[in-house]
Write an enzyme that holds these catalytic residues in place. Structure first.
Site, PDB file in Angstrom:
ATOM      1  N   GLN A 106      49.329 -56.265  25.728  1.00  0.00           N
ATOM      2  CA  GLN A 106      48.481 -55.615  24.741  1.00  0.00           C
ATOM      3  C   GLN A 106      48.969 -55.907  23.325  1.00  0.00           C
ATOM      4  OE1 GLN A 106      50.238 -54.061  27.115  1.00  0.00           O
ATOM      5  NE2 GLN A 106      48.791 -53.173  28.524  1.00  0.00           N
ATOM      6  N   HIS A 107      48.017 -56.007  22.414  1.00  0.00           N
ATOM      7  CA  HIS A 107      48.341 -56.238  20.994  1.00  0.00           C
ATOM      8  C   HIS A 107      47.584 -55.210  20.162  1.00  0.00           C
ATOM      9  CE1 HIS A 107      49.090 -58.295  17.228  1.00  0.00           C
ATOM     10  NE2 HIS A 107      47.810 -58.131  16.971  1.00  0.00           N
ATOM     11  N   PRO A 108      48.157 -54.597  19.229  1.00  0.00           N
ATOM     12  CA  PRO A 108      49.576 -54.631  18.866  1.00  0.00           C
ATOM     13  C   PRO A 108      50.334 -53.514  19.567  1.00  0.00           C
ATOM     14  CG  PRO A 108      48.360 -53.506  17.147  1.00  0.00           C
ATOM     15  CD  PRO A 108      47.365 -53.889  18.231  1.00  0.00           C
ATOM     16  N   GLU A 149      54.208 -56.588  23.783  1.00  0.00           N
ATOM     17  CA  GLU A 149      54.009 -58.008  23.522  1.00  0.00           C
ATOM     18  C   GLU A 149      55.295 -58.691  23.075  1.00  0.00           C
ATOM     19  OE1 GLU A 149      51.343 -59.074  20.297  1.00  0.00           O
ATOM     20  OE2 GLU A 149      51.854 -57.216  19.287  1.00  0.00           O
TER      21      GLU A 149
END
Length: 72
Positions: free
Chosen positions: A55-57, A61
């Site tokens: 997942q970002h942000p 990550e």
């Protein structure tokens, strides 16, 4: 989460490129170390982790960022 500092070190066997350990330092280390432990348990290669979608942000990550840096 507001976490801005910390680092991840993946310990990788040179010949097989298997992840054999890791170190996580930072406020959210207890949340991240489990993915490294799983990688060790299933004999994952650094490429396997680099290709996983994270997942970002989020702090998660950072694991694939460490793996991608190794792969370069």
């Amino acid at each position: 989460m507001g976490v801005r500092e910390g680092w991840i070190k993946l310990i990788i066997e040179k010949e097989s490129q298997r992840i054999i350990g890791g170190v996580v330092y930072g406020e959210a280390a207890s949340m991240i170390i489990n993915e490294i432990a799983l990688a060790v348990a299933v004999n994952a290669r650094v490429k396997d982790i680099a290709l996983l979608a994270h997942q970002h942000p989020t702090i998660f990550e950072s694991i694939d960022r460490a793996a991608i840096r190794f792969s370069l």
